[in-house]
Design an enzyme around this catalytic site. Structure first.
Site, PDB file in Angstrom:
ATOM      1  N   CYS B 411       2.738   0.989  -3.437  1.00 47.56           N
ATOM      2  CA  CYS B 411       1.924   0.893  -2.225  1.00 47.56           C
ATOM      3  C   CYS B 411       0.596   1.664  -2.665  1.00 47.56           C
ATOM      4  CB  CYS B 411       2.507   1.648  -1.146  1.00 47.56           C
ATOM      5  SG  CYS B 411       3.327   3.148  -1.704  1.00 47.56           S
ATOM      6  N   HIS B 455       4.312   6.916   1.546  1.00 46.17           N
ATOM      7  CA  HIS B 455       3.591   5.571   1.375  1.00 46.17           C
ATOM      8  C   HIS B 455       1.956   5.905   1.629  1.00 46.17           C
ATOM      9  CE1 HIS B 455       3.460   1.592   2.245  1.00 46.17           C
ATOM     10  NE2 HIS B 455       2.861   1.592   3.475  1.00 46.17           N
ATOM     11  N   ASP B 471      -2.093  -2.008   6.789  1.00 44.68           N
ATOM     12  CA  ASP B 471      -1.325  -1.790   5.444  1.00 44.68           C
ATOM     13  C   ASP B 471      -1.026  -2.774   4.467  1.00 44.68           C
ATOM     14  OD1 ASP B 471       0.581  -0.691   3.736  1.00 44.68           O
ATOM     15  OD2 ASP B 471       2.151  -0.220   5.416  1.00 44.68           O
TER      16      ASP B 471
END
Lengths: 305, 655
Positions: B411, B455, B471
């Site tokens: 991520c 994250h 995202d």
């Protein structure tokens, strides 16, 4: 009610000098339907005591002298083939008597010992599938030499437990000894003794022992004693439930002998050395001979609730 | 008085049990030395040899103190103090001569128990210490009643512990709590795993291998969807080509101050969809307080930065609990200050030319910001990008390498390159790190957020719409957002054990254990002033002052002790309640005034015989009382008249 018993005691005291307590304990044991083990040196009057009790109580008496070559059949009896009737006939051994004196029981081999002890426990003898009941009452007085003597097979703990009491006679005191030495032969006196009661009377007394009252307070005391022997680290084993029952039975018989209808703590304390000394073993000292001392310490360690 | 061998073994076991957990953090020489001393003492005890002379003990004590000083450069503080205590306790064993020394050792062992809680306050530690306490207590019982066997000793100790439980509970509930820890704990006492204030490739993928709990959340009402659970942490603005950080924050705020144009405070225009929840945050040694985007209210002292980071004033060094309100839909800083927007467009010079070119092409060919964002996300989802925990290494132009060559990343790679592309295309953007999702524990009614839920995502600022969360990971691996890490990763990936999907029963055990831990944290360790007041209020003691609390505490303790005492004494009382016995004891007391004591084991008749010999003048009365007592106590059915007669006789009896 207590008259014939007192007469028995009185008569016995005439023969066995200076041992009134032991005579009463032996009688207690008999009344409580237990068997008695007398452990002492040879010649202190073990045999005479048994004789006297048998004579005064009017019981059939049989003495078995134990030896190392003795076999169970020598005690229990054998079945013998009858030529004329062509079958086997049982010839009862010396054990078929109301009072047995098993003299020097620890001279016999364990096999023979256990034959006697089984008969004591079961109140019957079984030979070749046939059961022969023993007479009633059936009372065994076994004598044992101190186990440190040569040529003995000491009774194992499990066998010891079958005796209600173990007592010691000990040497007579000076006065009693003097009487013994100066008087006529004891055996002659024994021969002159007459029974003081009927067998039925004795059985009735044994029945009365069971009706002696035991109060909850006294049961508390007995339980405290048992618990103490089990919890204390002083003993190898605590007293068994059977020992507890024996203690109570003996105390009841003692109370009856004392002419009371209920057991009091002193009865317990009086019979405790006899009942407990052969069942207790100190962890510190493997010698079993100090059982009496252990029992006295036990009495002093437990407060009466 | 010589101490029994088994007692010495008991003391050795006590010291060993309470010191053993410390072995984890003691220097090796201390462990070796302590073990040697214990072994030596055990051997001396076994062989019955004499203890070492005092001068040798003195030298050993000095040597161990010196050794501790050399190891820690101090004799005080947690580490050195505990070590000193343990070594001296071990040496004390060598001069164990009398019951007094044994008592000292027993108290020392109890004290060492407490020191274990300086290091760990978990359930296993508590259980271990409980077991140690049992051993210590049974040794103590041994010291005072030598003749008992091991089992009755343990039984007595267990009984003592059980009797202590009501008092413990009472003290726990009512003892006035102090704000903050009772003793000042050094900073190094706390672990500091968690998010940091910078992010480079590998930061989060490394963190996501940790199964440690970051925080636990219980929602007041129905929890929001997993896709909406973004726990906001550090917001990162400044990129140096490799690392995202906030290192230029001071420069930018100075520049802001120079222009007298202040940063705009955070604002929420559209307050909708409120969520209420309580977070129990594990200590992470940083200031961030995690909350769902966007938090509107927290129950602990905090402040919110311009970019909506919620921070505590001090580093979180102890587990804290706070309740929070969040709005899941929001409009954030529609009128952001120009300087902030300028900062959100800054890129390192001379790096990643291909990415810059790509963004410039998009800006030239696409109609607007929305289209650029869509194209960028579309690129991630279509052009062969993959989501992995073990991405290949990147070169100096990291973003270019990732976007055009390796196309494999975690991520942080996606968030980082997306923000880079946005800035290059002229859209203000920044990186936000935090946690996403959480594992609902159905049994406890709360969710666990682990480090593996760490994250990174992006925020872009659009005109009239303010800061919007984008995202990019959701574009490449939607499963990560909806189902957690395990849903997005193939089974072979190096995922931590706990982050994988597991068989239901294993999951069940895990949930149960974690719930137990949660409750322990909440109610035992987290029982602070606030909890105490809440609990007492529920018990009907509202707004209680600490003086009143102390009075309640003392009253409670007194009542509890009284209750236990009554329960214990009742046994004795029941035995004494026998009227006949009471009267007889009164009689014995009268006799004892005359100098005649009845021994506890002496039967009434024996005693009477002795008394008669001692006091023949009272013989008649003694005989009568004894006979009545025996009749009442040991014969069937004591009757009222007999008891009355006994009563009269005892009352009339005078020495």
């Amino acid at each position: 009610m207590s008259n014939p018993l007192h007469k028995v005691i009185h008569e016995a005291e005439q023969v066995i000098l200076g041992k009134p307590h032991q005579i009463r304990l032996a009688l207690t044991c008999l009344l409580a339907r237990g068997h008695l083990l007398i452990e002492d040196l040879p010649g202190v009057g073990k045999t005479t005591l048994a004789h006297v009790l048998a004579r005064t109580l009017g019981l059939q008496f049989q003495r078995i002298q134990f030896t190392s070559d003795m076999l169970p059949a020598d005690i229990l009896g054998v079945s013998v083939y009858q030529r004329d009737s062509t079958d086997f006939k049982f010839h009862p051994g010396p054990i078929f008597a109301q009072m047995i004196l098993a003299d020097e029981v620890n001279r016999a081999t364990p096999k023979t010992q256990s034959a006697l002890l089984e008969a004591m426990e079961e109140q019957q003898v079984t030979i070749e599938g046939t059961t022969h009941p023993l007479p009633v009452p059936f009372f065994v007085i076994a004598t044992q030499n101190p186990s440190n003597q040569i040529g003995t097979f000491p009774l194992p703990e499990s066998q010891l437990d079958r005796f209600l009491m173990r007592i010691q006679l000990g040497y007579p005191d000076a006065q009693a000894e003097r009487g013994l030495l100066s008087g006529i032969d004891r055996r002659e006196i024994v021969a002159t003794l007459t029974p003081q009661m009927e067998t039925a009377e004795l059985l009735a007394l044994q029945q009365q022992v069971r009706q002696i009252f035991v109060s909850p307070a006294l049961l508390d005391y007995v339980q405290t004693i048992l618990r103490h022997t089990r919890e204390s680290a002083q003993y190898v084993h605590g007293l068994s439930p059977r020992a507890g029952l024996s203690l109570l039975g003996a105390a009841r018989a003692w109370a009856l002998l004392d002419g009371r209808k209920a057991v009091i703590p002193e009865d317990i304390q009086t019979v405790l050395p006899g009942v407990a000394s052969h069942r207790l073993q100190s962890v510190l000292d493997a010698q079993k001979s100090d059982g009496d001392k252990l029992a006295r310490e036990l009495i002093e360690a437990v407060p009466i609730p | 008085m010589k101490l029994e061998k088994s007692l010495v073994y008991g003391l050795l076991a006590s010291i060993l049990m309470v010191s053993a957990p410390h072995a984890e953090h003691l220097p090796p020489w201390v462990i070796a030395f302590g073990a040697a001393v214990l072994g030596w003492r055990a051997y001396l005890n076994f062989s019955g040899m004499a203890l070492p002379p005092r001068w040798l003990l003195f030298l050993l004590s000095i040597a161990s103190a010196a050794g501790i000083f050399l190891s820690y450069r101090t004799l005080f503080g947690r580490e050195a103090g505990v070590t000193l205590l343990i070594l001296l306790a071990a040496l004390k064993l060598l001069e164990l001569r009398a019951a007094r020394d044994a008592t000292v050792l027993i108290f020392l062992s109890c004290f060492i128990i407490i020191t274990n809680f300086f290091y760990s306050q978990s359930i296993p530690t508590a259980l271990m210490m409980f077991a140690s306490l049992l051993v210590i207590l049974s040794t103590w019982v041994h010291l005072h009643s030598g003749s008992l066997g091991l089992k009755p000793r343990l039984a007595i100790s267990a009984k003592l512990l059980l009797q202590a439980i009501p008092l413990t509970l009472l003290l726990f509930v009512l003892f006035p709590r102090v704000q903050g820890p009772l003793w000042g704990m050094p900073q190094d006492a706390y672990s500091s795993s968690g998010l940091s204030d910078s992010m480079a490739p590998g930061t989060l993928s490394k963190l996501s291998l940790s199964q440690a709990v970051a925080f636990r959340v219980s929602f007041e009402s129905f929890p929001p969807l997993r896709e909406q659970m973004y726990w906001r942490g550090p917001v990162l603005w400044d990129f140096d080509g490799v690392t995202w950080s906030n290192r230029d924050g001071v420069i930018w705020s100075n520049r802001n101050a120079g222009t007298a144009q202040r940063n705009k405070p955070p604002q929420f225009d559209n307050l909708d969809q409120a969520v209420e929840y309580t977070v129990t945050l594990e200590p992470h040694n940083k200031k961030w307080l995690f909350a769902l985007e966007m938090p509107t209210r927290l129950s602990v002292a905090n402040f919110m930065t311009d970019d909506f980071q919620v921070q505590s004033r001090n580093a979180v060094t102890a587990r804290i609990r706070y309740s929070a309100h969040s709005q899941l839909t929001f409009l954030a800083n529609v009128d952001e200050s120009p300087l902030q927007l300028q900062r959100a467009l800054t890129l390192p010079k001379g790096l990643n030319p291909r990415a810059l070119q790509l963004a410039a092409d998009w800006r030239a060919s696409l109609p607007g910001d929305d289209a650029i964002i869509r194209t960028a996300l579309g690129r991630f989802s279509r052009d062969g990008y993959s989501y992995t925990l073990e991405p290949p290494l990147l070169g100096a132009h990291g973003i270019d390498d990732f976007l055009f060559e390796t196309r494999q990343g975690f991520c942080e790679h996606y968030a980082s390159s997306f923000v880079f592309l946005m800035r290059a295309a002229g859209i203000p953007a920044r990186v936000v790190t935090g946690y996403q999702g959480g594992e609902p524990n159905a049994l406890g009614g709360y969710s666990i957020v682990r480090q593996s839920d760490a994250h990174a995502w992006a925020e872009v600022w659009l005109k009239d719409r303010g800061w919007i969360r984008i995202d990019p990971t959701a574009a490449i691996a939607p499963g990560r957002i909806q189902g957690g890490l395990s849903a997005a990763m193939p089974d072979s990936a190096a995922l931590p054990f706990l982050a994988r999907n597991q068989s239901p029963w294993l999951l069940n055990i895990r949930f149960n254990l974690d719930m137990l831990n949660h409750q322990w944290n909440q109610w035992i360790l987290g029982y602070d002033t606030e909890r105490q007041f809440a609990f007492l209020t529920r018990l009907g003691m509202e707004d209680i002052s600490w003086q009143k609390m102390a009075i309640n505490l003392l009253t409670g303790v007194a009542l509890t002790v009284l209750l236990i005492a009554i329960l214990l004494l009742r046994k004795l009382y029941i035995r004494k309640i026998d009227t006949a016995q009471l009267l007889y004891l009164k009689f014995c007391k009268k006799l004892s005034r005359g100098g005649l004591m009845r021994a506890a084991h002496e039967g009434p008749q024996d005693f009477a015989t002795r008394a008669n010999m001692d006091m023949p003048q009272h013989a008649e009365a003694i005989r009568r009382i004894t006979a009545l007592y025996l009749a009442m106590r040991y014969e069937n059915q004591p009757d009222e008249s007999g008891l009355r007669a006994l009563h009269r006789a005892v009352r009339a009896f005078k020495i």
